[in-house]
Structure formats: structure tokens, C-alpha cells
Write a protein that holds these residues in place. Structure first.
Motif, PDB file in Angstrom:
ATOM      1  N   THR A  93      -2.472   5.606  23.626  1.00  0.00           N
ATOM      2  CA  THR A  93      -1.049   5.743  23.351  1.00  0.00           C
ATOM      3  C   THR A  93      -0.667   4.761  22.259  1.00  0.00           C
ATOM      4  O   THR A  93      -0.963   3.567  22.355  1.00  0.00           O
ATOM      5  CB  THR A  93      -0.209   5.470  24.611  1.00  0.00           C
ATOM      6  OG1 THR A  93      -0.583   6.408  25.618  1.00  0.00           O
ATOM      7  CG2 THR A  93       1.274   5.596  24.325  1.00  0.00           C
ATOM      8  N   ILE A  94      -0.033   5.282  21.222  1.00  0.00           N
ATOM      9  CA  ILE A  94       0.424   4.457  20.107  1.00  0.00           C
ATOM     10  C   ILE A  94       1.941   4.525  20.104  1.00  0.00           C
ATOM     11  O   ILE A  94       2.524   5.604  19.976  1.00  0.00           O
ATOM     12  CB  ILE A  94      -0.136   4.953  18.766  1.00  0.00           C
ATOM     13  CG1 ILE A  94      -1.656   4.937  18.805  1.00  0.00           C
ATOM     14  CG2 ILE A  94       0.408   4.114  17.611  1.00  0.00           C
ATOM     15  CD1 ILE A  94      -2.310   5.623  17.628  1.00  0.00           C
ATOM     16  N   GLU A  95       2.576   3.376  20.262  1.00  0.00           N
ATOM     17  CA  GLU A  95       4.036   3.318  20.282  1.00  0.00           C
ATOM     18  C   GLU A  95       4.538   2.799  18.941  1.00  0.00           C
ATOM     19  O   GLU A  95       4.143   1.728  18.493  1.00  0.00           O
ATOM     20  CB  GLU A  95       4.512   2.414  21.416  1.00  0.00           C
ATOM     21  CG  GLU A  95       6.007   2.419  21.572  1.00  0.00           C
ATOM     22  CD  GLU A  95       6.457   1.679  22.809  1.00  0.00           C
ATOM     23  OE1 GLU A  95       7.507   1.011  22.731  1.00  0.00           O
ATOM     24  OE2 GLU A  95       5.775   1.771  23.850  1.00  0.00           O
ATOM     25  N   CYS A  96       5.410   3.574  18.297  1.00  0.00           N
ATOM     26  CA  CYS A  96       5.967   3.223  16.986  1.00  0.00           C
ATOM     27  C   CYS A  96       7.467   2.997  17.144  1.00  0.00           C
ATOM     28  O   CYS A  96       8.164   3.824  17.711  1.00  0.00           O
ATOM     29  CB  CYS A  96       5.727   4.341  15.992  1.00  0.00           C
ATOM     30  SG  CYS A  96       3.996   4.764  15.780  1.00  0.00           S
ATOM     31  N   ASN A  97       7.931   1.889  16.628  1.00  0.00           N
ATOM     32  CA  ASN A  97       9.347   1.544  16.723  1.00  0.00           C
ATOM     33  C   ASN A  97       9.775   0.947  15.384  1.00  0.00           C
ATOM     34  O   ASN A  97       9.779  -0.262  15.207  1.00  0.00           O
ATOM     35  CB  ASN A  97       9.562   0.558  17.871  1.00  0.00           C
ATOM     36  CG  ASN A  97      11.022   0.301  18.160  1.00  0.00           C
ATOM     37  OD1 ASN A  97      11.915   0.863  17.527  1.00  0.00           O
ATOM     38  ND2 ASN A  97      11.267  -0.558  19.119  1.00  0.00           N
ATOM     39  N   PHE A  98      10.123   1.814  14.450  1.00  0.00           N
ATOM     40  CA  PHE A  98      10.450   1.379  13.095  1.00  0.00           C
ATOM     41  C   PHE A  98      11.958   1.368  12.875  1.00  0.00           C
ATOM     42  O   PHE A  98      12.652   2.278  13.302  1.00  0.00           O
ATOM     43  CB  PHE A  98       9.822   2.319  12.054  1.00  0.00           C
ATOM     44  CG  PHE A  98       8.331   2.373  12.105  1.00  0.00           C
ATOM     45  CD1 PHE A  98       7.577   1.301  11.663  1.00  0.00           C
ATOM     46  CD2 PHE A  98       7.675   3.491  12.580  1.00  0.00           C
ATOM     47  CE1 PHE A  98       6.197   1.341  11.704  1.00  0.00           C
ATOM     48  CE2 PHE A  98       6.298   3.541  12.621  1.00  0.00           C
ATOM     49  CZ  PHE A  98       5.555   2.467  12.185  1.00  0.00           C
ATOM     50  N   SER A  99      12.422   0.362  12.162  1.00  0.00           N
ATOM     51  CA  SER A  99      13.818   0.367  11.726  1.00  0.00           C
ATOM     52  C   SER A  99      13.912   0.725  10.249  1.00  0.00           C
ATOM     53  O   SER A  99      14.963   1.106   9.760  1.00  0.00           O
ATOM     54  CB  SER A  99      14.475  -0.985  11.998  1.00  0.00           C
ATOM     55  OG  SER A  99      13.781  -2.009  11.329  1.00  0.00           O
ATOM     56  N   PHE A 100      12.782   0.611   9.530  1.00  0.00           N
ATOM     57  CA  PHE A 100      12.736   0.979   8.121  1.00  0.00           C
ATOM     58  C   PHE A 100      11.296   1.264   7.740  1.00  0.00           C
ATOM     59  O   PHE A 100      10.391   0.540   8.143  1.00  0.00           O
ATOM     60  CB  PHE A 100      13.277  -0.154   7.236  1.00  0.00           C
ATOM     61  CG  PHE A 100      13.166   0.136   5.767  1.00  0.00           C
ATOM     62  CD1 PHE A 100      14.054   1.005   5.154  1.00  0.00           C
ATOM     63  CD2 PHE A 100      12.168  -0.434   5.006  1.00  0.00           C
ATOM     64  CE1 PHE A 100      13.945   1.286   3.798  1.00  0.00           C
ATOM     65  CE2 PHE A 100      12.055  -0.162   3.660  1.00  0.00           C
ATOM     66  CZ  PHE A 100      12.955   0.699   3.053  1.00  0.00           C
ATOM     67  N   VAL A 101      11.094   2.324   6.972  1.00  0.00           N
ATOM     68  CA  VAL A 101       9.761   2.658   6.469  1.00  0.00           C
ATOM     69  C   VAL A 101       9.923   3.089   5.019  1.00  0.00           C
ATOM     70  O   VAL A 101      10.594   4.084   4.739  1.00  0.00           O
ATOM     71  CB  VAL A 101       9.113   3.802   7.295  1.00  0.00           C
ATOM     72  CG1 VAL A 101       7.747   4.139   6.758  1.00  0.00           C
ATOM     73  CG2 VAL A 101       9.026   3.432   8.760  1.00  0.00           C
ATOM     74  N   ASP A 102       9.313   2.342   4.106  1.00  0.00           N
ATOM     75  CA  ASP A 102       9.402   2.727   2.696  1.00  0.00           C
ATOM     76  C   ASP A 102       8.330   3.768   2.369  1.00  0.00           C
ATOM     77  O   ASP A 102       7.484   4.104   3.194  1.00  0.00           O
ATOM     78  CB  ASP A 102       9.332   1.517   1.762  1.00  0.00           C
ATOM     79  CG  ASP A 102       7.977   0.819   1.749  1.00  0.00           C
ATOM     80  OD1 ASP A 102       6.998   1.363   2.287  1.00  0.00           O
ATOM     81  OD2 ASP A 102       7.905  -0.282   1.186  1.00  0.00           O
ATOM     82  N   VAL A 103       8.374   4.282   1.159  1.00  0.00           N
ATOM     83  CA  VAL A 103       7.485   5.374   0.755  1.00  0.00           C
ATOM     84  C   VAL A 103       6.015   4.976   0.859  1.00  0.00           C
ATOM     85  O   VAL A 103       5.176   5.751   1.329  1.00  0.00           O
ATOM     86  CB  VAL A 103       7.818   5.829  -0.685  1.00  0.00           C
ATOM     87  CG1 VAL A 103       6.814   6.855  -1.180  1.00  0.00           C
ATOM     88  CG2 VAL A 103       9.220   6.388  -0.752  1.00  0.00           C
ATOM     89  N   ARG A 104       5.675   3.768   0.457  1.00  0.00           N
ATOM     90  CA  ARG A 104       4.283   3.310   0.505  1.00  0.00           C
ATOM     91  C   ARG A 104       3.775   3.270   1.942  1.00  0.00           C
ATOM     92  O   ARG A 104       2.666   3.713   2.237  1.00  0.00           O
ATOM     93  CB  ARG A 104       4.178   1.922  -0.142  1.00  0.00           C
ATOM     94  CG  ARG A 104       2.777   1.392  -0.251  1.00  0.00           C
ATOM     95  CD  ARG A 104       2.763   0.037  -0.944  1.00  0.00           C
ATOM     96  NE  ARG A 104       3.636  -0.947  -0.338  1.00  0.00           N
ATOM     97  CZ  ARG A 104       3.285  -1.738   0.687  1.00  0.00           C
ATOM     98  NH1 ARG A 104       2.087  -1.657   1.195  1.00  0.00           N
ATOM     99  NH2 ARG A 104       4.128  -2.596   1.180  1.00  0.00           N
ATOM    100  N   VAL A 105       4.603   2.765   2.834  1.00  0.00           N
ATOM    101  CA  VAL A 105       4.213   2.693   4.245  1.00  0.00           C
ATOM    102  C   VAL A 105       4.130   4.090   4.850  1.00  0.00           C
ATOM    103  O   VAL A 105       3.251   4.362   5.669  1.00  0.00           O
ATOM    104  CB  VAL A 105       5.188   1.787   5.031  1.00  0.00           C
ATOM    105  CG1 VAL A 105       4.904   1.826   6.517  1.00  0.00           C
ATOM    106  CG2 VAL A 105       5.128   0.360   4.514  1.00  0.00           C
ATOM    107  N   LYS A 106       5.005   4.989   4.436  1.00  0.00           N
ATOM    108  CA  LYS A 106       4.936   6.368   4.935  1.00  0.00           C
ATOM    109  C   LYS A 106       3.598   6.998   4.578  1.00  0.00           C
ATOM    110  O   LYS A 106       2.997   7.695   5.398  1.00  0.00           O
ATOM    111  CB  LYS A 106       6.082   7.204   4.367  1.00  0.00           C
ATOM    112  CG  LYS A 106       7.410   6.922   5.011  1.00  0.00           C
ATOM    113  CD  LYS A 106       8.498   7.793   4.419  1.00  0.00           C
ATOM    114  CE  LYS A 106       9.824   7.516   5.089  1.00  0.00           C
ATOM    115  NZ  LYS A 106      10.906   8.343   4.523  1.00  0.00           N
TER     116      LYS A 106
END
Length: 95
Positions: free
Chosen positions: A16-29
Motif C-alpha cells: 500500500t502506497i499512501e500519497c498525500n500531496f498539497s502541491f505537485v509540479d510538472v517535473r514531479v508529476k
């Protein structure tokens, strides 16, 4: 390295991978898309573990919500989306 660990697990186990992002820029996407596509390939192999993604996002953040939907389509992984209210640390609304 979570991918290395997942490669060693058998079909009876789940990662299980839990993702909790408040901001994701294009490079990280782009990096996240590569990351999840790798897990998508692992997920479809019969002898390997299953992968489950928990995708948390602020209910007002349409970009993060939309990116989670894109990951579902492109990575072919089961993703459980959970809307959160970042102004209230105790409030959750599950999708």
C-alpha cells in the motif's frame, strides 16, 4: 527502496502506497507517472504482490484530484481517492 521490496513479495501480499500531496509540479508529476507505471507493470504479474494506492487530496484542489485520475488510467493501478479538508485536520471525506 519500496519497488525492490515489492519485487520480492509474492501474490498473497499487498503493498500500500499512501500519497498525500498539497502541491505537485510538472517535473514531479513526470517522476510520479514513471514510478506508478513501474508498479502497474508489477501489479499485473500473477506471481507478484498486488499494489494498492491511497490518493489523498484537498477537496478544493482540482489539479491533484485530476492527476490522481490520470494515474488511474495510465498506470492501471487500483487507487482509492480520499478528499481531505486541509483547514480541518480531523475532517475526511472518502470517495
Amino acid at each position: 527502496d519500496i519497488y525492490s521490496i515489492a519485487m520480492k513479495l509474492d501474490s498473497k501480499e499487498t503493498v500500500t502506497i499512501e500519497c498525500n500531496f498539497s502541491f505537485v509540479d510538472v517535473r514531479v508529476k513526470r517522476l510520479l507517472l514513471k514510478f506508478f507505471k513501474g508498479f502497474g507493470k508489477l501489479h499485473v504479474q500473477d506471481a507478484k504482490c498486488s499494489i494498492h494506492i491511497i490518493w489523498k487530496y484537498d477537496f478544493e484542489d482540482e489539479d491533484i484530484e485530476e492527476f490522481g485520475e490520470i494515474l488511474v488510467e495510465l498506470a492501471n493501478l487500483p487507487i482509492h481517492s480520499i478528499q481531505i479538508d486541509r483547514t480541518d485536520e480531523y475532517a475526511l471525506a472518502a470517495n
